[in-house]
Design a protein around this motif. Structure first.
Motif, short mmCIF file in Angstrom:
data_model
loop_
_atom_site.label_atom_id
_atom_site.label_comp_id
_atom_site.label_asym_id
_atom_site.label_seq_id
_atom_site.Cartn_x
_atom_site.Cartn_y
_atom_site.Cartn_z
N GLY A 68 47.34 31.20 34.26
CA GLY A 68 46.43 31.96 35.10
C GLY A 68 46.56 33.46 34.89
N LYS A 69 47.54 33.85 34.08
CA LYS A 69 47.76 35.27 33.80
C LYS A 69 47.36 35.57 32.36
CE LYS A 69 52.11 35.06 34.85
NZ LYS A 69 53.55 35.35 35.04
N ASN A 70 47.36 36.84 32.00
CA ASN A 70 47.03 37.20 30.64
C ASN A 70 48.13 36.76 29.67
OD1 ASN A 70 44.46 38.35 31.02
ND2 ASN A 70 45.37 40.26 31.75
N TRP A 71 47.74 36.59 28.40
CA TRP A 71 48.63 35.95 27.44
C TRP A 71 49.91 36.75 27.20
CZ3 TRP A 71 48.60 31.11 26.33
CH2 TRP A 71 49.43 30.64 25.30
N TYR A 72 49.82 38.06 27.18
CA TYR A 72 51.02 38.87 26.98
C TYR A 72 52.06 38.54 28.05
CZ TYR A 72 54.10 42.93 26.65
OH TYR A 72 55.21 43.73 26.54
N LEU B 109 42.17 32.72 42.65
CA LEU B 109 41.16 33.63 42.10
C LEU B 109 39.75 33.09 42.32
CD1 LEU B 109 42.91 34.63 38.75
CD2 LEU B 109 42.31 36.20 40.61
N VAL B 110 39.59 31.80 42.11
CA VAL B 110 38.27 31.18 42.30
C VAL B 110 37.85 31.28 43.76
CG1 VAL B 110 37.02 28.99 42.22
CG2 VAL B 110 38.50 29.64 40.31
N ASN B 111 38.76 30.97 44.66
CA ASN B 111 38.44 31.00 46.10
C ASN B 111 38.10 32.39 46.60
OD1 ASN B 111 38.66 28.24 46.73
ND2 ASN B 111 40.89 28.37 46.85
N LYS B 112 38.76 33.40 46.06
CA LYS B 112 38.53 34.77 46.51
C LYS B 112 37.22 35.36 46.00
CE LYS B 112 43.44 35.94 46.93
NZ LYS B 112 44.57 36.73 46.34
N ASN B 113 36.60 34.67 45.04
CA ASN B 113 35.42 35.26 44.39
C ASN B 113 34.20 34.36 44.41
OD1 ASN B 113 36.38 37.96 43.00
ND2 ASN B 113 38.04 36.47 42.72
N GLY B 114 34.09 33.54 45.45
CA GLY B 114 32.85 32.78 45.65
C GLY B 114 32.83 31.38 45.11
N GLY B 115 33.93 30.91 44.51
CA GLY B 115 34.00 29.53 44.04
C GLY B 115 34.77 28.67 45.02
N LYS B 116 35.06 27.45 44.60
CA LYS B 116 35.79 26.52 45.45
C LYS B 116 36.95 25.95 44.65
CE LYS B 116 35.26 22.35 48.29
NZ LYS B 116 34.34 21.24 48.66
N VAL C 133 45.07 37.78 23.20
CA VAL C 133 45.67 38.72 24.14
C VAL C 133 44.63 39.68 24.71
CG1 VAL C 133 46.31 40.59 22.55
CG2 VAL C 133 47.79 40.06 24.51
N ASP C 134 43.49 39.82 24.05
CA ASP C 134 42.43 40.69 24.55
C ASP C 134 41.57 40.03 25.62
OD1 ASP C 134 43.16 42.77 22.88
OD2 ASP C 134 41.80 42.17 21.27
N VAL C 135 41.75 38.73 25.82
CA VAL C 135 40.96 38.00 26.83
C VAL C 135 41.55 38.27 28.21
CG1 VAL C 135 40.22 35.73 27.64
CG2 VAL C 135 40.36 36.20 25.18
N ASP C 136 40.71 38.70 29.13
CA ASP C 136 41.15 38.92 30.51
C ASP C 136 41.02 37.59 31.25
OD1 ASP C 136 41.54 39.64 33.18
OD2 ASP C 136 40.58 41.60 32.91
N ILE C 137 42.09 36.81 31.23
CA ILE C 137 42.06 35.46 31.79
C ILE C 137 41.83 35.47 33.30
CG2 ILE C 137 43.41 33.34 32.11
CD1 ILE C 137 44.70 33.94 29.36
N PRO C 138 42.53 36.31 34.07
CA PRO C 138 42.24 36.34 35.52
C PRO C 138 40.79 36.72 35.83
CG PRO C 138 44.35 37.39 35.07
CD PRO C 138 43.70 37.15 33.74
N GLN C 139 40.25 37.67 35.08
CA GLN C 139 38.86 38.06 35.32
C GLN C 139 37.90 36.90 35.03
OE1 GLN C 139 36.46 40.72 32.61
NE2 GLN C 139 36.70 42.13 34.34
#
Length: 457
Positions: free
Chosen positions: A274-278, A393-400, A355-361
């Motif tokens: 759930g975090k970035n790869w680095y 992250l999903v719950n805080k941003n409109g998902g379930k 590593v350039d992918v913003d996984i949390p976003q």
């Protein structure tokens, strides 16, 4: 000789067959019929081996190319078609270019006796499900012809479909044996009335590509999954309003990135981050070794090199050649792999793109139903915090989002009594044999119940 790798590779050269409704342009790849592990100190010691380099054969399937060669469980493969092999990736790199009927030559050790044999490579048998039809097709784009596989339950019209997104390795996503935990999971899904869609990566399985999987970047791999999703959306045999993605391991990074094409009805992840790869790599070097009995003092000492490597690879983005010239890495890494631009079976470009992918976003933008699962004894995913973070992250941003801990499960859908039990099985090199009879059924139960609750009517 290799010590225990920080990322365990549980690889199955799975081989299955061809069944399609239209003419195929792809040649059928061959069947090795083995499960294997890169040889390390623990496997050598546990099995009292006389060979210090090569690939350990943990399972040989009956009526396969390797069984015809006389290779048996516990043997060590040292050469393939005249080339030395010391890792699973090297085996895959050679066999990825071979097709049914090609001659294959092997050198292997049975005890301390060297054997040299050759035979014709057998073709992959047909993947079958008792209660489902299996359709093999092709996805064509930009010089690639990728194998796609759609499994649909018999006697069910337009079923919901699970898009299975596999992990980072370059092994085939096909399943040859009914004993394979992945096949058992898919069988449970099919029996519950769900279709399953898969696509091979470039250069894997029957796929024909200009580059081998081990040479492609993260962007090129993502493109393959994206083209697969576009292909799935055109399938008239399934309910495209009820698509559920199942992201296993690295597939859980891919899943949220596909949402811009069409938001699926749901996303399931298992054993992902759930975090970035680095940041995950930092955990890999500082937390995972504890499972293998490495002391805090030794971890601190090793990380004088590991963390510098992490920065050189992922921040400074040095080339393999530049990295191979840093002699301080010789104690922890294979500099010959670096010269080829490779790190644990993938090109440097793959990791440097990831590593350039913003996984949390990406998860923050996933406004649909999400089931984030973690196996209690999953060594690769480190701990449950990654899955919990995805659900949050999903719950805080409109998902379930829903988090579920699967008790006793490891990364590969296998049941264990404890983390130590998992570690010891890996060390003995008999994971493939153990996996046959120890599939964790709770993964299927949780996913089936969750999908049924979230179907779009």
């Amino acid at each position: 000789m290799n010590h225990i790798s920080p990322i365990w590779i549980f690889l199955f050269i799975s081989i299955v067959g061809l069944h399609s409704n239209h003419a195929q342009t792809l040649k059928r790849k061959g069947l090795l019929g083995i499960m294997m592990q890169t040889l390390n100190d623990s496997i050598v010691t546990q099995n009292n081996l006389k060979v210090s380099s090569g690939v350990y054969i943990s399972t040989v399937m009956p009526n396969s190319t390797f069984s015809n060669l006389g290779v048996k469980q516990g043997n060590v493969l040292t050469k393939l078609n005249g080339r030395s092999v010391n890792t699973i990736q090297e085996v895959l790199g050679i066999t990825g270019q071979l097709h049914e009927g090609d001659i294959i030559e092997v050198e292997y050790y049975s005890g301390n006796k060297r054997q040299n044999k050759s035979t014709s490579l057998l073709g992959r048998p047909i993947e079958t499900f008792e209660n489902a039809n299996v359709s093999y097709d092709e996805v064509v784009y930009e010089g690639n012809v990728l194998r796609s596989i759609l499994v649909t339950p018999k006697h069910k019209t337009k079923p919901p479909v699970i898009y299975f997104l596999q992990g980072y390795t370059c092994g085939s996503v096909e399943t040859v044996s009914n004993d394979n935990p992945m096949k058992k999971l898919m069988l449970d899904w099919v029996n519950a009335g769900f279709a399953i869609y898969r696509i091979e990566k470039p250069g894997v399985g029957d796929s024909k590509s200009e580059k081998d999987c081990s040479q492609i970047s993260f962007e090129e791999e993502f493109k393959a999954f994206k083209e697969g999703y576009n292909d799935l959306l055109k399938k008239s045999a399934i309910d495209t309003d009820n698509i559920f993605m199942f992201g296993h391991s690295m597939g859980g990074v891919i899943a949220p990135l596909l949402n811009h094409i069409k938001l699926p009805q749901g996303v399931i992840t298992y054993g992902t981050v759930g975090k970035n790869w680095y940041d995950y790599m930092i955990d890999l070097y500082t937390i995972q070794p504890k499972h293998f009995g490495v002391t805090d003092a030794q971890i601190k000492e090793d990380n004088k090199i590991n963390l510098k490597f992490n920065d050189d690879l992922l921040v400074r983005k040095l080339s393999g050649k530049e990295m191979s010239e840093k002699k301080e890495y010789a104690s922890q890494f294979n500099l010959e792999d670096f010269k080829r631009g490779q790190y644990i079976g993938r090109d440097f470009k793959f990791w440097q793109g990831l590593v350039d992918v913003d996984i949390p976003q990406a998860w923050s933008r996933t406004k649909t139903n999400v089931l984030a699962m973690h196996g209690e004894f999953d060594i690769q995913a480190i701990n449950e915090k990654g899955a919990q973070k995805i659900a949050d992250l999903v719950n805080k941003n409109g998902g379930k989002g829903t988090f579920v801990l699967i008790e006793n499960a490891d990364h590969g859908f296998i049941n264990f009594n404890s983390m130590q039990h998992n570690v010891e099985t890996l060390a003995r090199g008999n994971m493939g044999l153990y996996a046959r009879d120890n599939y964790n059924t709770e993964i299927a139960k949780e996913t089936i119940d969750w999908i049924k609750r979230n179907l779009k009517s």
